[in-house]
Write an enzyme that holds these catalytic residues in place. Structure first.
Site, mmCIF file in Angstrom:
data_model
loop_
_atom_site.group_PDB
_atom_site.id
_atom_site.type_symbol
_atom_site.label_atom_id
_atom_site.label_comp_id
_atom_site.label_asym_id
_atom_site.label_seq_id
_atom_site.Cartn_x
_atom_site.Cartn_y
_atom_site.Cartn_z
ATOM 1 N N SER A 100 0.757 -1.048 -0.091
ATOM 2 C CA SER A 100 -0.097 0.026 -0.069
ATOM 3 C C SER A 100 0.887 1.110 -0.093
ATOM 4 O O SER A 100 1.737 1.425 0.968
ATOM 5 C CB SER A 100 -0.871 0.016 1.379
ATOM 6 N N SER A 102 0.330 4.355 0.344
ATOM 7 C CA SER A 102 0.087 5.376 1.711
ATOM 8 C C SER A 102 0.337 4.623 2.864
ATOM 9 O O SER A 102 0.482 5.005 3.978
ATOM 10 C CB SER A 102 -1.382 5.825 1.453
ATOM 11 N N ARG A 152 0.393 5.623 -8.432
ATOM 12 C CA ARG A 152 0.434 5.075 -9.922
ATOM 13 C C ARG A 152 1.842 5.733 -10.209
ATOM 14 O O ARG A 152 2.271 4.992 -11.363
ATOM 15 C CB ARG A 152 -0.586 5.405 -10.607
ATOM 16 N N GLU A 238 -7.109 7.498 -14.390
ATOM 17 C CA GLU A 238 -6.888 8.443 -13.291
ATOM 18 C C GLU A 238 -5.920 9.650 -13.774
ATOM 19 O O GLU A 238 -6.155 10.743 -13.528
ATOM 20 C CB GLU A 238 -5.881 7.556 -12.327
ATOM 21 N N HIS A 254 -15.250 -14.794 -26.495
ATOM 22 C CA HIS A 254 -16.383 -15.749 -25.959
ATOM 23 C C HIS A 254 -17.593 -14.878 -25.641
ATOM 24 O O HIS A 254 -18.708 -15.446 -25.100
ATOM 25 C CB HIS A 254 -16.013 -16.726 -24.895
ATOM 26 N N LYS A 348 -12.812 7.983 -0.263
ATOM 27 C CA LYS A 348 -12.037 7.460 1.177
ATOM 28 C C LYS A 348 -12.343 8.597 2.251
ATOM 29 O O LYS A 348 -12.503 7.879 3.590
ATOM 30 C CB LYS A 348 -10.409 7.615 0.835
HETATM 31 O O1 PA5 Z 1 -3.955 5.523 -7.963
HETATM 32 C C1 PA5 Z 1 -4.597 5.603 -6.632
HETATM 33 O O2 PA5 Z 1 -4.445 6.718 -5.815
HETATM 34 C C2 PA5 Z 1 -5.311 4.602 -6.085
HETATM 35 O O3 PA5 Z 1 -5.669 3.634 -7.138
HETATM 36 C C3 PA5 Z 1 -4.475 3.969 -4.802
HETATM 37 O O4 PA5 Z 1 -3.579 3.395 -5.312
HETATM 38 C C4 PA5 Z 1 -5.519 2.799 -4.105
HETATM 39 O O5 PA5 Z 1 -6.692 3.816 -3.598
HETATM 40 C C5 PA5 Z 1 -4.832 2.222 -2.954
HETATM 41 O O6 PA5 Z 1 -4.094 3.220 -2.327
HETATM 42 P P1 PA5 Z 1 -2.740 3.089 -1.603
HETATM 43 O O7 PA5 Z 1 -1.829 2.544 -3.014
HETATM 44 O O8 PA5 Z 1 -2.016 4.092 -0.963
HETATM 45 O O9 PA5 Z 1 -2.792 1.604 -0.894
#
Ligand code: PA5
Length: 355
Positions: A100, A102, A152, A238, A254, A348
């Site tokens: 994760s 964050s 990302r 995004e 398919h 969130k």
């Molecule tokens: O691109 C983004 O901001 C999201 O796809 C996050 O990656 C996602 O919400 C998960 O958060 P984190 O990557 O902090 O765990």
């Protein structure tokens, strides 16, 4: 002048500088290698009956790409968990890699807590947040990656340490020549895709200009390109705030293939990007070629993108890189700041109110 070749306009739109982060992907890969080289994994169990990757969105993609890279060679199951619940078959003899950016994503924390309760071997990759606290409290290895990026935009940090950790633990064998090939290819592409390289010579800008105001659909093939097409779909969503969907051969043969029949007035505004590989099997090649012929009348344009590189790693990273850069250019073309993901933030925050 085309916006994509106007350096001042790029700076105005890209207020948070995500283009620079993408341009510096090569350096990120070098830094990520150093992070894992310096990580002490001596306390992490080496013999495991399965590997599970936990993570959502940009962080969850680390598991997707690693699974695609290793699944043809590894002889234990590799599971991707994108949600709150750890499947029942994941027991104490599994290695769980919680990713994760964050460190505060509630689904990942929930699944990681279940892994810890079940006494799974657990490795954590994050830039901080609650997950770091949980990992330290439970005396688990926490691989810390640099903060202040968009998840990302941190794919090198999220994916490479996790991938190389498996090598360090002896669970897979990563060929150092593949790493060299992949990083060298990214270094070359960085020059080609850079903002300084004008639209007429820049494949990433060209791809963005092709997509422009059309709705993109991405098709990959089973395995590596399934992960890569999903990455591009998410990057387009995004960065450029554009709807985009993806699907994969052979599964789409398919079902989805039949859907390209009605609503031609709408689908004529779509553009279909198909990732192609030189070594497609005869059957896959035939599937793609026949599909294109069957559906082409209903789509504005179909572009075939040739995947470059010899090793799987080089093919994955170079294609991801093209897509990442193109999605940022697509945002700039639309005058949209690629960085903010307001809708994710709002969601969130709303969920946080339940706590
Ligand atoms: O691109 C983004 O901001 C999201 O796809 C996050 O990656 C996602 O919400 C998960 O958060 P984190 O990557 O902090 O765990």
């Amino acid at each position: 002048m085309n916006i994509l070749d106007d350096m001042n306009r790029i700076k105005e739109i890209d207020k948070n500088g995500i283009l620079k982060v993408e341009e510096d992907f090569y350096q990120q890969l070098l830094d990520a290698r150093e992070i894992i080289q310096n990580a002490d994994l001596s306390e992490v169990r080496k013999k495991n009956n399965g590997i599970a990757f936990l993570g959502m969105g940009g962080s969850g993609f680390a598991g997707d790409i690693i699974k695609a890279l290793i699944k043809d060679d590894i002889n234990i199951p590799v599971e991707i968990v994108k949600g709150y619940k750890l499947p029942a078959f994941i027991k104490s003899n599994w290695l769980v890699v919680a990713v994760s950016y964050s460190g505060d994503t509630e689904e990942t924390i929930s699944a990681a807590n279940q892994a810890l309760e079940r006494k799974c071997e657990t490795l954590i990759i994050c830039s901080g947040g609650k997950l770091e606290g949980i990992g330290r409290r439970e005396s688990k290895v926490v691989i810390k990656i640099p903060p202040k990026l968009q998840p990302r935009g941190a794919i090198g940090y999220l994916f490479l340490p996790a991938y190389l950790a498996l090598d360090k633990l002896g669970l897979i064998k990563v060929n150092s020549a593949d790493i060299e090939e992949a990083t060298n290819l990214i270094k070359l592409k960085a020059v080609l895709y850079s903002r300084k390289n004008s639209s007429d010579r820049n494949p990433a800008k060209k791809l963005a200009l092709k997509i422009s105001d059309r709705l993109p659909i991405i098709y990959g093939t089973e395995g590596l390109l399934t992960a890569v097409s999903y990455r591009l779909k998410c990057e387009i969503n995004e960065n450029s705030k554009t709807p985009c969907w993806c699907n994969n051969f052979p599964e789409l043969n398919h079902n989805e293939i039949v859907g390209w029949e009605r609503l031609k007035d709408i689908t004529k505004k779509f553009i279909l990007l198909i990732f192609r590989e030189k070594d497609e099997t005869a059957r896959v090649k035939k599937r793609i070629d026949v599909t294109i012929n069957i559906i082409k009348e209903n789509i504005g344009e179909i572009i075939e993108i040739q995947v470059e590189g010899k090793s799987k790693l080089a093919r994955a990273l170079s294609t991801i890189y093209l897509g990442d850069m193109a999605s940022v250019y697509l945002a700039l073309l639309a005058g949209v700041d690629p960085t903010p993901v307001e809708k994710i933030k709002i969601l969130k925050e709303e969920l946080e109110k339940l706590n």
